[in-house]
Enzyme design. Structure first.
Site, PDB file in Angstrom:
ATOM      1  N   HIS A   1       1.075  -7.881  -5.651  1.00 58.61           N
ATOM      2  CA  HIS A   1       2.532  -7.955  -5.754  1.00 58.61           C
ATOM      3  C   HIS A   1       3.208  -7.609  -4.425  1.00 58.61           C
ATOM      4  O   HIS A   1       4.019  -8.385  -3.906  1.00 58.61           O
ATOM      5  CB  HIS A   1       2.995  -6.994  -6.862  1.00 58.61           C
ATOM      6  CG  HIS A   1       4.470  -6.970  -7.092  1.00 58.61           C
ATOM      7  ND1 HIS A   1       5.078  -7.692  -8.089  1.00 58.61           N
ATOM      8  CD2 HIS A   1       5.477  -6.328  -6.445  1.00 58.61           C
ATOM      9  CE1 HIS A   1       6.386  -7.490  -8.049  1.00 58.61           C
ATOM     10  NE2 HIS A   1       6.661  -6.657  -7.066  1.00 58.61           N
ATOM     11  N   GLU A   2       2.855  -6.470  -3.882  1.00 57.12           N
ATOM     12  CA  GLU A   2       3.519  -6.028  -2.649  1.00 57.12           C
ATOM     13  C   GLU A   2       3.145  -6.930  -1.474  1.00 57.12           C
ATOM     14  O   GLU A   2       3.944  -7.127  -0.559  1.00 57.12           O
ATOM     15  CB  GLU A   2       3.196  -4.558  -2.356  1.00 57.12           C
ATOM     16  CG  GLU A   2       3.591  -3.578  -3.467  1.00 57.12           C
ATOM     17  CD  GLU A   2       5.029  -3.684  -3.954  1.00 57.12           C
ATOM     18  OE1 GLU A   2       5.889  -4.181  -3.191  1.00 57.12           O
ATOM     19  OE2 GLU A   2       5.294  -3.299  -5.113  1.00 57.12           O
TER      20      GLU A   2
ATOM     21  N   HIS B   1       5.646  -9.696  -1.402  1.00 57.54           N
ATOM     22  CA  HIS B   1       6.880  -9.292  -0.704  1.00 57.54           C
ATOM     23  C   HIS B   1       6.681  -9.339   0.806  1.00 57.54           C
ATOM     24  O   HIS B   1       7.536  -9.821   1.553  1.00 57.54           O
ATOM     25  CB  HIS B   1       7.259  -7.858  -1.096  1.00 57.54           C
ATOM     26  CG  HIS B   1       7.914  -7.730  -2.432  1.00 57.54           C
ATOM     27  ND1 HIS B   1       9.078  -8.383  -2.754  1.00 57.54           N
ATOM     28  CD2 HIS B   1       7.585  -6.994  -3.531  1.00 57.54           C
ATOM     29  CE1 HIS B   1       9.429  -8.062  -4.001  1.00 57.54           C
ATOM     30  NE2 HIS B   1       8.538  -7.217  -4.492  1.00 57.54           N
TER      31      HIS B   1
ATOM     32  N   GLU C   1      11.581 -11.031  -5.138  1.00 53.09           N
ATOM     33  CA  GLU C   1      10.705 -10.797  -6.282  1.00 53.09           C
ATOM     34  C   GLU C   1       9.994 -12.088  -6.703  1.00 53.09           C
ATOM     35  O   GLU C   1       8.889 -12.043  -7.238  1.00 53.09           O
ATOM     36  CB  GLU C   1      11.522 -10.214  -7.442  1.00 53.09           C
ATOM     37  CG  GLU C   1      10.699  -9.595  -8.545  1.00 53.09           C
ATOM     38  CD  GLU C   1       9.927  -8.344  -8.117  1.00 53.09           C
ATOM     39  OE1 GLU C   1      10.137  -7.850  -6.984  1.00 53.09           O
ATOM     40  OE2 GLU C   1       9.112  -7.875  -8.921  1.00 53.09           O
TER      41      GLU C   1
HETATM   42 ZN    ZN Z   1       8.621  -6.324  -6.399  1.00 53.71          ZN
END
Ligand code: ZN
Length: 515
Positions: A268-269, A272, A298
């Site tokens: 997830h990160e 980003h 996101e």
């Molecule tokens: Zn996030």
């Protein structure tokens, strides 16, 4: 930027140190959540308030206004999509908002928020909502005052949403969330009727944390994360942050006896971070060198975490690698079992550990409560009780403690009211972008199955990342996909993936979701 636009150049030079201060603030924030000694909270709050005030004063100075006015005259007639014209337009938007917020108010709010986070940090594990309640009350008051200073047409929430999701209104969010809720409930019900399709108990075996991190690092590298311009550390609430495209840091948290938390927080990160690392170098040290919005941000994290990282194609390639890291714990598990286990739909209490299908119900709950708090329809003291009632209504279960309820997220503690909708907007947008990427890259699934992520990253770089903040999210999305934000690709994705896993067919919503 060109020699033919000296006024824009002067504006840019004036703004660069302000961007530097914001970068330093981000590093201080990163430090606060990764390695700062616990006793330094008050000092750090003062430091952040000072730098925040300095940046605000520089940005709202007469000099900025004069340079901006000159730059506006200069770009009049230039290509409206040029970096110069877009920079001027974005700075005008930011400045108009900032000028409405008095510097003293901004500093006071920042100082209170930093202290509030420290109180929350102690209150959460202690299940002590009463200790945190006065601080939350303050944060709601600051949010109301912010909306009053900034101004709004229909609802104070519009003014709070705008810095996170420029150009979007509470009414738009309400409509989108209503449709999403209507469409998600039949899927959750259909899955409920099927019952469990896999025994996921193996995910709670013993998984060495250092090996989790090693696997996460290998996948982040394969996705395209540049370690020369990033690093990975531990934090209780994972996040990505940094000081411009050349310093984009990610954090993760691990559970020794629950594998998904650590690896998916890294995926997830990384999503980003890929966004920030991919902004055009020509935009560096300008206000454009960031993501277009939190929702767009996101969408990038969710795309890599879920549409790639929880796909069958991905695990066909990476499950053997994972098993090399955990030969004992995964000795009797095959790839299909693993794929189903990490996509198990199970209504739970904790947002960050929710599956894809129920996740948005956690967000819709928070959005409802934020609006109710702002309107005064719910008082702070009533929150734990209202939270439990809403959880029962949306997810069929309620937390026994506030630690697992209203105290679980950092957002309200730091005054980030208006932020939560961007998570669900990100989910919706991730599917819309992925569908467009797949149309452009017919071999996408085969590429993912080979661990070849460069074509997908290249598509995202070209259509999303490089532009930074040049375009409003709705403009960026229209350019990339030909449509404004639309729910259908996301619903199609959820129904086709979970329909396959759970053997259920799509139920068409009677009210008629957009076709
Ligand atoms: Zn996030």
């Amino acid at each position: 930027m060109h020699e033919t636009t000296p006024a824009v150049q002067r504006l840019r030079e004036h703004l660069a140190p302000i961007v530097d201060i914001h970068g330093a603030l981000a590093i201080l924030g990163w430090d606060q959540q990764t390695c700062m000694p616990p006793g330094a909270g008050r000092t750090r709050a003062e430091q952040r308030a000072t730098l925040g005030r300095l940046a605000h004063e520089l940005f709202t100075s007469a000099q900025t206004r004069e340079l901006l006015a000159a730059a506006e005259r200069e770009v009049d007639g230039l290509d409206p999509d040029s970096d110069e014209a877009r920079l001027v337009r974005v700075v005008r938007r930011d400045l108009d908002r900032a000028l409405r917020l008095p510097a003293e108010f901004v500093a006071e709010r920042a100082r209170a928020a930093a202290l509030s986070v420290e109180v929350w940090r102690r209150a959460r594990p202690a299940d002590d909502f009463a200790a945190f309640a006065p601080w939350l009350e303050q944060m709601v008051t600051y949010a109301r005052r912010t909306a009053d200073y900034v101004g709004y047409q229909d609802h104070p929430y519009d003014a709070l949403l705008d810095p996170y999701e420029p150009g979007m209104t509470a009414a738009e969010v309400r409509t989108l969330f209503h449709q999403l809720r209507e469409a998600t409930v039949p899927l959750v019900r259909a899955i409920d009727r099927r019952g469990a399709v896999v025994d996921a108990a193996f995910l709670r075996r013993e998984y060495d944390e250092a090996r989790q991190e090693a696997f996460g690092r290998a996948v982040a590298s394969a996705f395209g994360y540049d370690w020369e311009r990033g690093r990975l550390d531990r934090a209780p609430h994972p996040f990505a942050s940094g000081a411009g495209r050349d310093d984009v840091r990610i954090t993760a948290r691990y559970h020794r006896r629950y594998l998904p938390t650590g690896i998916f927080s890294i995926f997830h990160e990384t999503g980003h971070a890929l966004y920030e690392q991919g902004t055009d170098p020509a935009l560096a040290r300008t206000p454009l060198a960031r993501g277009a919005s939190l929702g767009m941000h996101e969408s990038q994290s969710r795309l890599w975490e879920n549409l790639v990282g929880r796909s069958r194609a991905f695990w066909r390639r990476y499950f053997p690698t994972l098993r090399e890291h955990f030969p004992e714990a995964l000795r009797d598990v095959d790839v299909e079992t693993f794929y189903r286990a990490v996509n198990l739909v199970e209504p739970g209490l904790i947002r960050t550990e929710a599956d894809e299908v129920t996740y948005n119900l956690h967000i819709i709950l928070r959005f409802d409560l934020e609006v109710a708090l702002l309107e005064g329809a719910v008082r702070t003291a009533e929150l734990p009780e209202v939270w439990r009632a809403k959880m029962l209504e949306y997810l069929g279960r309620a937390p026994a403690t506030d630690t697992d309820g209203v105290l679980q997220d950092i957002h309200w503690a730091q005054g980030s009211i208006g932020y939560f909708p961007t998570y669900t907007l990100g989910n919706v947008i991730s599917a819309q972008l992925f569908a467009a990427a797949r149309a452009a890259l017919p071999d996408l699934e085969a590429q993912i199955e080979q661990g070849a992520f460069a074509p997908l990253l290249g598509w995202l770089r070209e259509h999303v990342h490089r532009h930074g903040r040049k375009f409003l999210p709705r403009e960026l999305l229209e350019r990339a996909t030909g449509r404004p934000v639309t729910l259908e690709p996301y619903l199609e994705y959820l129904w086709s993936k979970y329909g396959d896993i759970y053997g259920v067919a799509r139920v068409r919503e009677p009210s008629g979701a957009p076709a």
